[in-house]
Design a protein around this motif. Structure first.
Motif, PDB file in Angstrom:
ATOM      1  N   LEU A  91      19.294   6.270  10.438  1.00 31.20           N
ATOM      2  CA  LEU A  91      18.032   5.692   9.985  1.00 31.20           C
ATOM      3  C   LEU A  91      17.781   4.337  10.641  1.00 31.20           C
ATOM      4  CD1 LEU A  91      18.193   6.710   6.209  1.00 31.20           C
ATOM      5  CD2 LEU A  91      16.876   7.798   8.048  1.00 31.20           C
ATOM      6  N   LYS A  92      18.837   3.530  10.788  1.00 33.59           N
ATOM      7  CA  LYS A  92      18.710   2.234  11.475  1.00 33.59           C
ATOM      8  C   LYS A  92      18.321   2.442  12.933  1.00 33.59           C
ATOM      9  CE  LYS A  92      21.239  -2.119  12.094  1.00 33.59           C
ATOM     10  NZ  LYS A  92      20.726  -2.491  13.372  1.00 33.59           N
ATOM     11  N   GLU A  93      18.990   3.383  13.579  1.00 35.40           N
ATOM     12  CA  GLU A  93      18.709   3.707  14.983  1.00 35.40           C
ATOM     13  C   GLU A  93      17.249   4.126  15.169  1.00 35.40           C
ATOM     14  OE1 GLU A  93      19.746   7.728  17.356  1.00 35.40           O
ATOM     15  OE2 GLU A  93      21.507   6.588  16.730  1.00 35.40           O
ATOM     16  N   ASN A  94      16.675   4.748  14.158  1.00 35.23           N
ATOM     17  CA  ASN A  94      15.285   5.213  14.229  1.00 35.23           C
ATOM     18  C   ASN A  94      14.280   4.201  13.704  1.00 35.23           C
ATOM     19  OD1 ASN A  94      14.824   8.207  15.159  1.00 35.23           O
ATOM     20  ND2 ASN A  94      16.859   8.074  14.239  1.00 35.23           N
ATOM     21  N   GLY A  95      14.743   2.963  13.429  1.00 37.61           N
ATOM     22  CA  GLY A  95      13.838   1.867  13.118  1.00 37.61           C
ATOM     23  C   GLY A  95      13.268   1.828  11.716  1.00 37.61           C
ATOM     24  N   LEU A  96      13.923   2.467  10.745  1.00 29.85           N
ATOM     25  CA  LEU A  96      13.396   2.390   9.382  1.00 29.85           C
ATOM     26  C   LEU A  96      13.453   0.964   8.869  1.00 29.85           C
ATOM     27  CD1 LEU A  96      13.850   5.527   9.637  1.00 29.85           C
ATOM     28  CD2 LEU A  96      13.791   5.444   7.157  1.00 29.85           C
ATOM     29  N   GLY A 125       0.819  -1.202   0.000  1.00 28.11           N
ATOM     30  CA  GLY A 125       0.000   0.000   0.000  1.00 28.11           C
ATOM     31  C   GLY A 125       0.851   1.249   0.000  1.00 28.11           C
ATOM     32  N   LYS A 126       0.305   2.322   0.512  1.00 25.16           N
ATOM     33  CA  LYS A 126       0.959   3.625   0.469  1.00 25.16           C
ATOM     34  C   LYS A 126       2.136   3.689   1.447  1.00 25.16           C
ATOM     35  CE  LYS A 126      -1.935   5.325  -2.480  1.00 25.16           C
ATOM     36  NZ  LYS A 126      -1.518   5.442  -3.863  1.00 25.16           N
ATOM     37  N   ALA A 127       3.214   4.311   0.981  1.00 23.82           N
ATOM     38  CA  ALA A 127       4.399   4.524   1.805  1.00 23.82           C
ATOM     39  C   ALA A 127       5.093   5.777   1.284  1.00 23.82           C
ATOM     40  CB  ALA A 127       5.324   3.319   1.740  1.00 23.82           C
ATOM     41  N   LYS A 128       6.237   6.103   1.859  1.00 29.18           N
ATOM     42  CA  LYS A 128       6.995   7.272   1.433  1.00 29.18           C
ATOM     43  C   LYS A 128       8.440   6.868   1.229  1.00 29.18           C
ATOM     44  CE  LYS A 128       6.117  11.574   2.863  1.00 29.18           C
ATOM     45  NZ  LYS A 128       6.074  12.803   3.706  1.00 29.18           N
ATOM     46  N   MET A 129       9.064   7.424   0.180  1.00 26.95           N
ATOM     47  CA  MET A 129      10.482   7.193  -0.066  1.00 26.95           C
ATOM     48  C   MET A 129      11.257   8.449   0.314  1.00 26.95           C
ATOM     49  SD  MET A 129      12.644   6.064  -3.420  1.00 26.95           S
ATOM     50  CE  MET A 129      12.715   4.330  -3.004  1.00 26.95           C
ATOM     51  N   LEU A 130      12.367   8.232   1.001  1.00 26.05           N
ATOM     52  CA  LEU A 130      13.315   9.280   1.336  1.00 26.05           C
ATOM     53  C   LEU A 130      14.550   9.018   0.495  1.00 26.05           C
ATOM     54  CD1 LEU A 130      14.573  11.550   3.106  1.00 26.05           C
ATOM     55  CD2 LEU A 130      15.132   9.749   4.770  1.00 26.05           C
ATOM     56  N   LYS A 131      15.002  10.014  -0.245  1.00 21.53           N
ATOM     57  CA  LYS A 131      16.171   9.865  -1.102  1.00 21.53           C
ATOM     58  C   LYS A 131      17.110  11.026  -0.804  1.00 21.53           C
ATOM     59  CE  LYS A 131      17.000   8.153  -5.708  1.00 21.53           C
ATOM     60  NZ  LYS A 131      16.395   7.767  -6.974  1.00 21.53           N
ATOM     61  N   ILE A 169      21.347   7.643  -0.837  1.00 20.55           N
ATOM     62  CA  ILE A 169      20.775   6.879   0.270  1.00 20.55           C
ATOM     63  C   ILE A 169      19.268   6.849   0.051  1.00 20.55           C
ATOM     64  CG2 ILE A 169      20.532   6.701   2.774  1.00 20.55           C
ATOM     65  CD1 ILE A 169      23.097   9.071   1.756  1.00 20.55           C
ATOM     66  N   GLU A 170      18.691   5.644   0.004  1.00 18.71           N
ATOM     67  CA  GLU A 170      17.258   5.490  -0.213  1.00 18.71           C
ATOM     68  C   GLU A 170      16.644   4.693   0.928  1.00 18.71           C
ATOM     69  OE1 GLU A 170      16.637   5.190  -4.934  1.00 18.71           O
ATOM     70  OE2 GLU A 170      17.748   3.515  -4.059  1.00 18.71           O
ATOM     71  N   ALA A 171      15.498   5.163   1.385  1.00 17.26           N
ATOM     72  CA  ALA A 171      14.760   4.457   2.430  1.00 17.26           C
ATOM     73  C   ALA A 171      13.272   4.548   2.130  1.00 17.26           C
ATOM     74  CB  ALA A 171      15.052   5.077   3.793  1.00 17.26           C
ATOM     75  N   VAL A 172      12.560   3.460   2.369  1.00 12.92           N
ATOM     76  CA  VAL A 172      11.107   3.437   2.202  1.00 12.92           C
ATOM     77  C   VAL A 172      10.495   3.016   3.528  1.00 12.92           C
ATOM     78  CG1 VAL A 172       9.151   2.406   0.987  1.00 12.92           C
ATOM     79  CG2 VAL A 172      11.271   2.861  -0.244  1.00 12.92           C
ATOM     80  N   ASP A 173       9.519   3.767   3.972  1.00 13.46           N
ATOM     81  CA  ASP A 173       8.825   3.435   5.218  1.00 13.46           C
ATOM     82  C   ASP A 173       7.501   4.178   5.207  1.00 13.46           C
ATOM     83  OD1 ASP A 173       8.255   2.737   8.008  1.00 13.46           O
ATOM     84  OD2 ASP A 173      10.395   2.338   8.151  1.00 13.46           O
ATOM     85  N   GLU A 209       4.715   8.592   8.390  1.00 12.70           N
ATOM     86  CA  GLU A 209       4.975   9.048   9.753  1.00 12.70           C
ATOM     87  C   GLU A 209       6.438   8.818  10.145  1.00 12.70           C
ATOM     88  OE1 GLU A 209       0.860   8.261   8.965  1.00 12.70           O
ATOM     89  OE2 GLU A 209       2.476   6.794   8.979  1.00 12.70           O
ATOM     90  N   THR A 210       6.987   7.668   9.808  1.00 17.33           N
ATOM     91  CA  THR A 210       8.371   7.354  10.164  1.00 17.33           C
ATOM     92  C   THR A 210       9.342   8.252   9.400  1.00 17.33           C
ATOM     93  OG1 THR A 210       7.782   5.080  10.679  1.00 17.33           O
ATOM     94  CG2 THR A 210      10.108   5.523  10.269  1.00 17.33           C
ATOM     95  N   ILE A 211       9.126   8.414   8.102  1.00 16.97           N
ATOM     96  CA  ILE A 211      10.000   9.282   7.301  1.00 16.97           C
ATOM     97  C   ILE A 211       9.927  10.716   7.825  1.00 16.97           C
ATOM     98  CG2 ILE A 211      10.401  10.282   5.013  1.00 16.97           C
ATOM     99  CD1 ILE A 211      11.260   7.325   5.154  1.00 16.97           C
ATOM    100  N   ASP A 212       8.717  11.209   8.089  1.00 23.47           N
ATOM    101  CA  ASP A 212       8.559  12.577   8.597  1.00 23.47           C
ATOM    102  C   ASP A 212       9.240  12.763   9.950  1.00 23.47           C
ATOM    103  OD1 ASP A 212       7.128  13.200   6.321  1.00 23.47           O
ATOM    104  OD2 ASP A 212       5.162  13.056   7.288  1.00 23.47           O
ATOM    105  N   ARG A 213       9.257  11.725  10.763  1.00 20.54           N
ATOM    106  CA  ARG A 213       9.882  11.796  12.083  1.00 20.54           C
ATOM    107  C   ARG A 213      11.405  11.932  11.985  1.00 20.54           C
ATOM    108  NH1 ARG A 213      11.678   7.534  14.676  1.00 20.54           N
ATOM    109  NH2 ARG A 213      10.272   6.070  13.682  1.00 20.54           N
ATOM    110  N   VAL A 214      12.038  11.295  10.998  1.00 16.58           N
ATOM    111  CA  VAL A 214      13.505  11.333  10.896  1.00 16.58           C
ATOM    112  C   VAL A 214      14.021  12.519  10.081  1.00 16.58           C
ATOM    113  CG1 VAL A 214      13.744   8.843  11.207  1.00 16.58           C
ATOM    114  CG2 VAL A 214      13.698   9.794   8.892  1.00 16.58           C
ATOM    115  N   LEU A 215      13.162  13.159   9.303  1.00 15.41           N
ATOM    116  CA  LEU A 215      13.608  14.264   8.444  1.00 15.41           C
ATOM    117  C   LEU A 215      14.351  15.383   9.178  1.00 15.41           C
ATOM    118  CD1 LEU A 215      10.909  14.702   5.682  1.00 15.41           C
ATOM    119  CD2 LEU A 215      13.332  14.206   5.384  1.00 15.41           C
TER     120      LEU A 215
END
Length: 109
Positions: free
Chosen positions: A34-39, A6-12, A73-77, A80-86
């Motif tokens: 990002l690992k420390e923050n549970g992505l 379903g819906k998610a967000k990518m951080l690049k 660096i690419e992360a998908v989560d 809410e999780t992406i917005d929290r680490v930004l």
């Protein structure tokens, strides 16, 4: 962590490979943050050729060998999780590009 379909967000994030954060490479420090923050997962890739704000071409071609190629660096989560680490990532990246966009997770695993 597994993402549901379903819906998610990518951080690049694009940074130079010689950029530092403390005594670590910036791209590695971002991966650890990002690992420390549970992505759910993070991938770091090295670009083979690029140019950016300075309009200078950087390449892996042997005659034009560059020591400062882009690291992506690419992360998908979840959003809410992406917005929290930004805020953390924005503070770490002094020179680079950070983008996010909505994605559809089709399958994981």
């Amino acid at each position: 962590m597994t993402l549901p379909s379903g819906k998610a967000k990518m951080l690049k994030i694009y940074v130079g490979e010689t950029e530092k954060f403390g005594n670590k490479s910036l791209y590695h420090a971002i991966l650890l943050k990002l690992k420390e923050n549970g992505l759910a997962g993070v991938t770091v890739s090295r670009g083979v050729e690029s140019y950016g704000a300075a309009n200078r071409i950087r390449t892996t071609r042997i005659l034009d060998l560059s020591a400062d190629l882009p690291m992506i660096i690419e992360a998908v989560d979840t959003s809410e999780t992406i917005d929290r680490v930004l805020p953390f990532i924005s503070e770490m990246v002094k020179k680079g590009l950070i983008i996010t966009f909505d994605v559809d997770v089709i399958k994981q695993g």
